[in-house]
Design a protein around this motif. Sequence first.
Motif, PDB file in Angstrom:
ATOM      1  N   VAL A   1       0.865  -1.179   0.000  1.00 28.02           N
ATOM      2  CA  VAL A   1       0.000   0.000   0.000  1.00 28.02           C
ATOM      3  C   VAL A   1       0.902   1.228   0.000  1.00 28.02           C
ATOM      4  O   VAL A   1       1.803   1.336   0.820  1.00 28.02           O
ATOM      5  N   TRP A   2       0.649   2.145  -0.931  1.00 30.68           N
ATOM      6  CA  TRP A   2       1.527   3.300  -1.026  1.00 30.68           C
ATOM      7  C   TRP A   2       0.773   4.486  -1.622  1.00 30.68           C
ATOM      8  O   TRP A   2      -0.323   4.320  -2.138  1.00 30.68           O
ATOM      9  N   ILE A   3       1.372   5.641  -1.523  1.00 30.16           N
ATOM     10  CA  ILE A   3       0.777   6.862  -2.071  1.00 30.16           C
ATOM     11  C   ILE A   3       1.575   7.278  -3.303  1.00 30.16           C
ATOM     12  O   ILE A   3       2.802   7.393  -3.249  1.00 30.16           O
ATOM     13  N   ASP A   4       0.884   7.484  -4.401  1.00 29.86           N
ATOM     14  CA  ASP A   4       1.521   7.977  -5.618  1.00 29.86           C
ATOM     15  C   ASP A   4       1.898   9.449  -5.383  1.00 29.86           C
ATOM     16  O   ASP A   4       1.031  10.293  -5.149  1.00 29.86           O
ATOM     17  N   LYS A   5       3.197   9.735  -5.452  1.00 28.87           N
ATOM     18  CA  LYS A   5       3.664  11.089  -5.132  1.00 28.87           C
ATOM     19  C   LYS A   5       3.167  12.120  -6.144  1.00 28.87           C
ATOM     20  O   LYS A   5       3.028  13.299  -5.818  1.00 28.87           O
ATOM     21  N   THR A   6       2.914  11.676  -7.370  1.00 29.24           N
ATOM     22  CA  THR A   6       2.481  12.615  -8.399  1.00 29.24           C
ATOM     23  C   THR A   6       1.017  12.997  -8.246  1.00 29.24           C
ATOM     24  O   THR A   6       0.647  14.174  -8.287  1.00 29.24           O
ATOM     25  N   LEU A  10      -4.076   6.945  -3.399  1.00 25.68           N
ATOM     26  CA  LEU A  10      -3.775   5.661  -2.774  1.00 25.68           C
ATOM     27  C   LEU A  10      -3.596   4.588  -3.830  1.00 25.68           C
ATOM     28  O   LEU A  10      -4.388   4.477  -4.767  1.00 25.68           O
ATOM     29  N   ARG A  11      -2.561   3.787  -3.694  1.00 22.27           N
ATOM     30  CA  ARG A  11      -2.283   2.703  -4.634  1.00 22.27           C
ATOM     31  C   ARG A  11      -2.077   1.393  -3.868  1.00 22.27           C
ATOM     32  O   ARG A  11      -1.601   1.396  -2.732  1.00 22.27           O
ATOM     33  N   VAL A  12      -2.426   0.296  -4.535  1.00 26.60           N
ATOM     34  CA  VAL A  12      -2.206  -1.041  -3.983  1.00 26.60           C
ATOM     35  C   VAL A  12      -1.508  -1.869  -5.043  1.00 26.60           C
ATOM     36  O   VAL A  12      -2.045  -2.055  -6.139  1.00 26.60           O
ATOM     37  N   GLY A  13      -0.296  -2.367  -4.738  1.00 29.87           N
ATOM     38  CA  GLY A  13       0.466  -3.141  -5.704  1.00 29.87           C
ATOM     39  C   GLY A  13       1.018  -2.233  -6.786  1.00 29.87           C
ATOM     40  O   GLY A  13       0.874  -1.021  -6.739  1.00 29.87           O
ATOM     41  N   PRO A  14       1.665  -2.795  -7.836  1.00 25.57           N
ATOM     42  CA  PRO A  14       1.811  -4.231  -8.087  1.00 25.57           C
ATOM     43  C   PRO A  14       2.915  -4.904  -7.291  1.00 25.57           C
ATOM     44  O   PRO A  14       3.092  -6.116  -7.370  1.00 25.57           O
ATOM     45  N   GLN A  15       3.691  -4.124  -6.521  1.00 28.95           N
ATOM     46  CA  GLN A  15       4.721  -4.755  -5.711  1.00 28.95           C
ATOM     47  C   GLN A  15       4.086  -5.652  -4.655  1.00 28.95           C
ATOM     48  O   GLN A  15       2.995  -5.397  -4.178  1.00 28.95           O
ATOM     49  N   SER A  16       4.829  -6.699  -4.282  1.00 29.44           N
ATOM     50  CA  SER A  16       4.337  -7.616  -3.251  1.00 29.44           C
ATOM     51  C   SER A  16       5.368  -7.748  -2.150  1.00 29.44           C
ATOM     52  O   SER A  16       6.578  -7.746  -2.409  1.00 29.44           O
ATOM     53  N   ALA A  17       4.885  -7.864  -0.916  1.00 25.46           N
ATOM     54  CA  ALA A  17       5.794  -8.079   0.210  1.00 25.46           C
ATOM     55  C   ALA A  17       6.250  -9.526   0.279  1.00 25.46           C
ATOM     56  O   ALA A  17       7.184  -9.853   1.006  1.00 25.46           O
ATOM     57  N   GLY A  18       5.551 -10.417  -0.486  1.00 23.40           N
ATOM     58  CA  GLY A  18       5.917 -11.833  -0.459  1.00 23.40           C
ATOM     59  C   GLY A  18       5.683 -12.439   0.911  1.00 23.40           C
ATOM     60  O   GLY A  18       5.062 -11.845   1.795  1.00 23.40           O
ATOM     61  N   ALA A  19       6.206 -13.634   1.120  1.00 25.93           N
ATOM     62  CA  ALA A  19       6.077 -14.295   2.425  1.00 25.93           C
ATOM     63  C   ALA A  19       7.164 -13.816   3.388  1.00 25.93           C
ATOM     64  O   ALA A  19       7.023 -13.935   4.598  1.00 25.93           O
ATOM     65  N   ASP A  20       8.238 -13.294   2.835  1.00 26.62           N
ATOM     66  CA  ASP A  20       9.354 -12.832   3.649  1.00 26.62           C
ATOM     67  C   ASP A  20       9.870 -11.523   3.076  1.00 26.62           C
ATOM     68  O   ASP A  20      10.330 -11.512   1.931  1.00 26.62           O
ATOM     69  N   THR A  35      -2.235  -5.535   1.679  1.00 25.50           N
ATOM     70  CA  THR A  35      -3.655  -5.862   1.703  1.00 25.50           C
ATOM     71  C   THR A  35      -3.985  -6.726   2.916  1.00 25.50           C
ATOM     72  O   THR A  35      -5.039  -6.584   3.535  1.00 25.50           O
ATOM     73  N   THR A  36      -3.086  -7.646   3.258  1.00 23.79           N
ATOM     74  CA  THR A  36      -3.310  -8.501   4.430  1.00 23.79           C
ATOM     75  C   THR A  36      -3.425  -7.672   5.701  1.00 23.79           C
ATOM     76  O   THR A  36      -4.263  -7.948   6.573  1.00 23.79           O
ATOM     77  N   ASP A  37      -2.579  -6.643   5.825  1.00 22.50           N
ATOM     78  CA  ASP A  37      -2.676  -5.764   6.994  1.00 22.50           C
ATOM     79  C   ASP A  37      -4.029  -5.055   7.021  1.00 22.50           C
ATOM     80  O   ASP A  37      -4.652  -4.914   8.081  1.00 22.50           O
TER      81      ASP A  37
END
Length: 357
Positions: A1-6, A10-20, A35-37
């Motif tokens: 979950v992140w904020i687009d600076k431009t 609010l944005r979700v993905g496409p990066q993933s935190a993965g399992a670790d 998203t899990t949080d």
Amino acid sequence: VWIDKTTKSLRVGPQSAGADPGPVCYGRGGTTPTTTDADLVLGYLDPDNFAGGTMQLDRDAATQSLQLIADKLDMNVLELASGVAQIAEFQMADLIRKVTVQKGLDPREFVVFAFGGAGPVHMGVAARELGVRKVIVPQGDTAAVWCAFGAASADILHVSEQVNIMSSPFELNKVNNVLQGLAERGKQELIADGVDSVRHQFALSLDMRHRGQINEVEVDLVGSSLSDNDMEGLRQRFVERYERLYGRGAALPGARLEIVTFRCRASAKSQKPKLVESSELNDEIDPGAQSGTRDIYWAESKKLSTTPIYNGYKLRPGNSLSGPCVIETTTTSMVIHPKQSISVDALGNFVIDPNAA
């Protein structure tokens, strides 16, 4: 979950935190909320009964990580978490549109299978957005291993392709020679897999287009080769397929055509599991099926509501529940929103009606 600076959105993905390190709530060093949080903060997940109680989730840490973003957007943390979930759900719906609507298919005519840990949490809303009438969570715990189950029971398949651009009128012998060469290649690959020849199956197709165009459509062929009588039928199948994708009247029936790619799918059926239906359906719910209640924030009402939680293992074929509610198993959670319902079918599948109202 992140904020687009431009755009400051609010944005979700496409990066993933993965399992670790995983979501912040895993306590493995992750600092960026996921998203899990958001699911945990909303109440969709039980911090003390995640993965059947084998893992404890840190709700406070998840809340703090999301609060930092909420403050920047002048929202409260529950509104933010709800927004995160909805963005993820609408993105899921958009992905399904790309493999249906953009290929001339109507998602309302399909059933969606939701699997893994997160699919059954979010697919109820995504399906409602699409107009899908039924979501199946396959046989409870099977949902968690659905990909592996598919790999183990999938048919053997080899796809051989060859690009060889030919313009109409097509030379029959040249077309058949390419197709037969691809079929022979597929045959040898099946033999190398140890598949007996009586199990071999072949499906031929051509990627075709109007001459001078860029977009191609795949046209399935009948049989192992083409005859003179098949050539006009080939044009007709191209027109039908083209107009299904691009609209009635979009094709130019008298225009010259091009074959671009020749394709052969060589396959063999694999042994499939025997699914046994329950001999009877019971609409009476076990009094012990409800494991408790939990305060959950529902986007529909924009407030926390005390919501019943059910043990999925105690629901029987024929049982049906109306939302809002959550059904939990060791490996997944099914989130049923207000005006939705869930039932258990004769095969033990959980079936969500995203438009029950």
